[in-house]
Design a protein around this motif. Structure first.
Motif, PDB file in Angstrom:
ATOM      1  N   PHE A   9       0.832  -1.201   0.000  1.00  0.00           N
ATOM      2  CA  PHE A   9       0.000   0.000   0.000  1.00  0.00           C
ATOM      3  C   PHE A   9       0.867   1.251   0.000  1.00  0.00           C
ATOM      4  CE2 PHE A   9      -1.996   3.388   2.532  1.00  0.00           C
ATOM      5  CZ  PHE A   9      -3.114   3.650   1.739  1.00  0.00           C
ATOM      6  N   ALA A  10       1.903   1.271   0.871  1.00  0.00           N
ATOM      7  CA  ALA A  10       2.794   2.425   0.928  1.00  0.00           C
ATOM      8  C   ALA A  10       3.569   2.583  -0.377  1.00  0.00           C
ATOM      9  CB  ALA A  10       3.755   2.279   2.100  1.00  0.00           C
ATOM     10  N   PHE A  11       3.930   1.477  -1.000  1.00  0.00           N
ATOM     11  CA  PHE A  11       4.652   1.520  -2.270  1.00  0.00           C
ATOM     12  C   PHE A  11       3.791   2.161  -3.358  1.00  0.00           C
ATOM     13  CE2 PHE A  11       6.104  -0.449  -6.269  1.00  0.00           C
ATOM     14  CZ  PHE A  11       7.440  -0.095  -6.235  1.00  0.00           C
ATOM     15  N   VAL A  12       2.533   1.746  -3.457  1.00  0.00           N
ATOM     16  CA  VAL A  12       1.624   2.302  -4.466  1.00  0.00           C
ATOM     17  C   VAL A  12       1.360   3.776  -4.186  1.00  0.00           C
ATOM     18  CG1 VAL A  12      -0.717   2.176  -5.398  1.00  0.00           C
ATOM     19  CG2 VAL A  12       0.570   0.066  -4.960  1.00  0.00           C
ATOM     20  N   ARG A  13       1.133   4.109  -2.909  1.00  0.00           N
ATOM     21  CA  ARG A  13       0.873   5.499  -2.551  1.00  0.00           C
ATOM     22  C   ARG A  13       2.077   6.373  -2.880  1.00  0.00           C
ATOM     23  NH1 ARG A  13       0.197   6.565   3.680  1.00  0.00           N
ATOM     24  NH2 ARG A  13       2.419   6.028   3.494  1.00  0.00           N
ATOM     25  N   GLY A  14       3.297   5.869  -2.603  1.00  0.00           N
ATOM     26  CA  GLY A  14       4.494   6.635  -2.906  1.00  0.00           C
ATOM     27  C   GLY A  14       4.669   6.865  -4.390  1.00  0.00           C
ATOM     28  N   ASN A  15       4.403   5.851  -5.199  1.00  0.00           N
ATOM     29  CA  ASN A  15       4.517   6.003  -6.649  1.00  0.00           C
ATOM     30  C   ASN A  15       3.503   7.001  -7.184  1.00  0.00           C
ATOM     31  OD1 ASN A  15       6.642   4.233  -6.861  1.00  0.00           O
ATOM     32  ND2 ASN A  15       5.403   2.483  -7.479  1.00  0.00           N
ATOM     33  N   ALA A  16       2.281   6.953  -6.640  1.00  0.00           N
ATOM     34  CA  ALA A  16       1.247   7.889  -7.083  1.00  0.00           C
ATOM     35  C   ALA A  16       1.624   9.325  -6.732  1.00  0.00           C
ATOM     36  CB  ALA A  16      -0.093   7.518  -6.453  1.00  0.00           C
ATOM     37  N   PHE A  17       2.179   9.525  -5.532  1.00  0.00           N
ATOM     38  CA  PHE A  17       2.575  10.867  -5.125  1.00  0.00           C
ATOM     39  C   PHE A  17       3.734  11.368  -5.984  1.00  0.00           C
ATOM     40  CE2 PHE A  17       5.230  13.614  -2.377  1.00  0.00           C
ATOM     41  CZ  PHE A  17       4.351  14.677  -2.250  1.00  0.00           C
ATOM     42  N   GLU A  18       4.702  10.512  -6.276  1.00  0.00           N
ATOM     43  CA  GLU A  18       5.834  10.917  -7.112  1.00  0.00           C
ATOM     44  C   GLU A  18       5.377  11.294  -8.513  1.00  0.00           C
ATOM     45  OE1 GLU A  18       9.957   9.005  -8.930  1.00  0.00           O
ATOM     46  OE2 GLU A  18       9.142   8.226  -7.051  1.00  0.00           O
ATOM     47  N   ALA A  19       4.438  10.516  -9.052  1.00  0.00           N
ATOM     48  CA  ALA A  19       3.915  10.826 -10.380  1.00  0.00           C
ATOM     49  C   ALA A  19       3.229  12.188 -10.388  1.00  0.00           C
ATOM     50  CB  ALA A  19       2.938   9.733 -10.821  1.00  0.00           C
ATOM     51  N   ARG A  20       2.528  12.513  -9.294  1.00  0.00           N
ATOM     52  CA  ARG A  20       1.859  13.813  -9.218  1.00  0.00           C
ATOM     53  C   ARG A  20       2.882  14.946  -9.171  1.00  0.00           C
ATOM     54  NH1 ARG A  20      -3.298  15.481  -5.488  1.00  0.00           N
ATOM     55  NH2 ARG A  20      -3.352  17.687  -6.069  1.00  0.00           N
ATOM     56  N   VAL A  21       3.956  14.755  -8.425  1.00  0.00           N
ATOM     57  CA  VAL A  21       4.981  15.789  -8.312  1.00  0.00           C
ATOM     58  C   VAL A  21       5.654  16.041  -9.660  1.00  0.00           C
ATOM     59  CG1 VAL A  21       7.213  16.341  -7.252  1.00  0.00           C
ATOM     60  CG2 VAL A  21       5.392  15.342  -5.866  1.00  0.00           C
ATOM     61  N   LYS A  22       5.852  14.998 -10.450  1.00  0.00           N
ATOM     62  CA  LYS A  22       6.566  15.117 -11.717  1.00  0.00           C
ATOM     63  C   LYS A  22       5.654  15.318 -12.921  1.00  0.00           C
ATOM     64  CE  LYS A  22      10.439  12.200 -10.233  1.00  0.00           C
ATOM     65  NZ  LYS A  22      11.168  10.935 -10.488  1.00  0.00           N
ATOM     66  N   ALA A  23       4.360  15.476 -12.699  1.00  0.00           N
ATOM     67  CA  ALA A  23       3.413  15.607 -13.809  1.00  0.00           C
ATOM     68  C   ALA A  23       3.690  16.885 -14.602  1.00  0.00           C
ATOM     69  CB  ALA A  23       1.983  15.616 -13.270  1.00  0.00           C
ATOM     70  N   ASP A  24       3.246  16.880 -15.864  1.00  0.00           N
ATOM     71  CA  ASP A  24       3.383  18.044 -16.755  1.00  0.00           C
ATOM     72  C   ASP A  24       4.831  18.499 -16.900  1.00  0.00           C
ATOM     73  OD1 ASP A  24       0.581  18.101 -17.056  1.00  0.00           O
ATOM     74  OD2 ASP A  24       0.361  19.323 -15.250  1.00  0.00           O
ATOM     75  N   GLY A  25       5.703  17.527 -17.090  1.00  0.00           N
ATOM     76  CA  GLY A  25       7.102  17.857 -17.302  1.00  0.00           C
ATOM     77  C   GLY A  25       7.808  18.415 -16.085  1.00  0.00           C
ATOM     78  N   GLY A  26       7.301  18.069 -14.902  1.00  0.00           N
ATOM     79  CA  GLY A  26       7.940  18.527 -13.669  1.00  0.00           C
ATOM     80  C   GLY A  26       7.634  19.965 -13.309  1.00  0.00           C
ATOM     81  N   THR A  27       6.479  20.484 -13.773  1.00  0.00           N
ATOM     82  CA  THR A  27       6.125  21.885 -13.496  1.00  0.00           C
ATOM     83  C   THR A  27       6.044  22.162 -11.996  1.00  0.00           C
ATOM     84  OG1 THR A  27       4.898  22.013 -15.578  1.00  0.00           O
ATOM     85  CG2 THR A  27       4.417  23.695 -13.914  1.00  0.00           C
ATOM     86  N   GLU A  28       5.332  21.285 -11.254  1.00  0.00           N
ATOM     87  CA  GLU A  28       5.175  21.474  -9.819  1.00  0.00           C
ATOM     88  C   GLU A  28       6.512  21.295  -9.087  1.00  0.00           C
ATOM     89  OE1 GLU A  28       3.149  22.247  -6.218  1.00  0.00           O
ATOM     90  OE2 GLU A  28       2.735  22.663  -8.322  1.00  0.00           O
ATOM     91  N   LEU A  29       7.286  20.345  -9.518  1.00  0.00           N
ATOM     92  CA  LEU A  29       8.589  20.119  -8.902  1.00  0.00           C
ATOM     93  C   LEU A  29       9.494  21.323  -9.091  1.00  0.00           C
ATOM     94  CD1 LEU A  29      10.736  18.395  -7.545  1.00  0.00           C
ATOM     95  CD2 LEU A  29      11.155  17.261  -9.725  1.00  0.00           C
TER      96      LEU A  29
END
Length: 393
Positions: free
Chosen positions: A90-110
């Motif tokens: 569960f923590a692995f899936v949640r971590g991957n989902a959060f990382e994908a959100r941070v890096k979305a749109d070419g890393g705009t949010e990051l």
């Protein structure tokens, strides 16, 4: 007439034998392969393992096993003390989902978080170049990453490297490391970005988890410095960007962490690890951690290498349960924690501590012994007051 001169025949020179070839010295890599097992491939080291080494630099057992590439999880299972820690699915899936959100749109949010906390000057963009780092195998990916870092530094723009592959030599063998991201600034600065799924509440996070992330990031900084040393205009920042969920939401927030101290400790430990042959040289002849050996043989091999157990090992080392059982069986004070061990000075066993507190052993002039006896007297006095006195109102 004699064919020899008057002095007689010349002395006979005995035939000389060619000197026996000297045995070639065993290289470190060969010695570690013997310890690991002749047919066993080395278990790859990652940043977590190297960070754990830095967290417990006095453990010769872990230094040798990691340097030799021994699978400690398999070894612990063979010894009957399997590791019971790790990230849940569960923590692995949640971590991957959060990382994908941070890096979305070419890393705009990051990139926004990085500019907010580290600054970018007048040339702060809203997007960055994201090169393709795909290649065959870890060696190919590491070479592709090094090329991308050089190109990004020469371009003078903002570049985001998503999951680059870095190489770091450990005990004569390359270890391949994969940080979450590395950002190249226009001025040639390289910044490590570490993305974690634990929350940052009121701009602060759990100190132990932040410390583990800092040690892990310090390993990436060391690996980047090797590439930066041969890249004109490059400089690796000792301040990394830690990205976590904000409060109890899934929105990302960030904090800057200075990893100079962790980098220095990790570098010193890796320097000691390159001399792991000194540890191996002190082992009995024929010592091996080959998984094909019996549990008894493996147990003897493990016990031949000194360990430095501490309760913190339970969250970082696969052999922690085995080492804890041995420490408890021997009554070692290390099983109570490093801080307790440091306070007790020359008293190394629980039995010795109790004997010193009871006045049966120990030098009364020793401050540690005196403090233990004073504490024992106060405890006895308090218990006597509870059991035999009149309660106060």
């Amino acid at each position: 007439m004699s064919e020899y001169p008057a002095g007689g025949p010349p002395p006979q020179i005995p035939a000389t034998r060619a000197p026996a070839p000297r045995p070639q010295p065993t290289t470190l890599r060969q010695r570690l392969a013997e310890l690991r097992g002749p047919t066993v491939a080395p278990h790859p080291l990652d940043a977590r393992a190297l960070a754990a080494l830095a967290a417990n630099p006095g453990c010769r057992r872990r230094a040798l096993l990691d340097g030799a590439g021994v699978d400690k999880a398999g070894l612990a299972t063979a010894l009957g003390s399997p590791a019971a820690f790790g990230q849940s699915q569960f923590a692995f899936v949640r971590g991957n989902a959060f990382e994908a959100r941070v890096k979305a749109d070419g890393g705009t949010e990051l990139l926004r978080l990085l500019l907010e906390h580290l600054g970018g000057g007048a040339d702060s963009p809203s997007t960055a170049e994201v090169p393709d780092l795909a290649a065959a195998g870890p060696e190919g990916r590491a070479a592709r990453t090094a090329l991308a870092l050089r190109e990004a530094t020469a371009s003078g723009g903002w570049t985001l490297l998503d999951h680059p592959m870095l190489a770091l030599e450990v005990a004569g063998s390359p270890a391949y490391l994969e940080p979450d991201a590395v950002v190249v600034h226009p001025d040639g600065t390289w910044t490590v970005v570490e993305i974690k799924s634990f929350p940052m509440i009121d701009s602060s996070a759990d100190a132990a988890k932040v410390g583990a992330a800092a040690r892990q990031s310090a390993v990436y900084v060391l690996a980047l410095e090797r590439t930066a040393a041969v890249t004109e205009g490059a400089r690796v920042s000792h301040r990394i960007l830690l990205v976590c969920p904000k409060d109890f939401s899934n929105l990302p927030t960030a904090s800057v962490v200075d990893v100079r101290k962790q980098r220095a400790v990790t570098r010193r430990q890796l320097t000691r690890l390159t001399r792991v042959e000194d540890i191996a040289a002190a082992l009995p002849e024929g010592t091996t951690f080959d998984p094909c050996r019996s549990p008894e043989e493996l147990g003897s091999a493990v016990e031949a290498v000194p360990a430095a157990y501490a309760p913190e090992c339970l969250a970082a080392c696969e052999l922690a349960f085995h080492c804890r059982a041995k420490a408890r069986a021997e009554g070692a004070v290390e099983s109570l924690g490093r801080s307790v061990r440091g306070e007790l000075g020359g008293l190394t066993t629980v039995a010795g501590v109790l004997a010193a507190a009871a006045g049966k052993e120990g030098d009364p002039s020793d401050p540690t012994v005196a403090a233990l006896r004073r504490a024992a007297a106060l405890r006895a006095e308090a218990l006597a007051g509870v059991t035999g006195g009149v309660p106060c109102h």
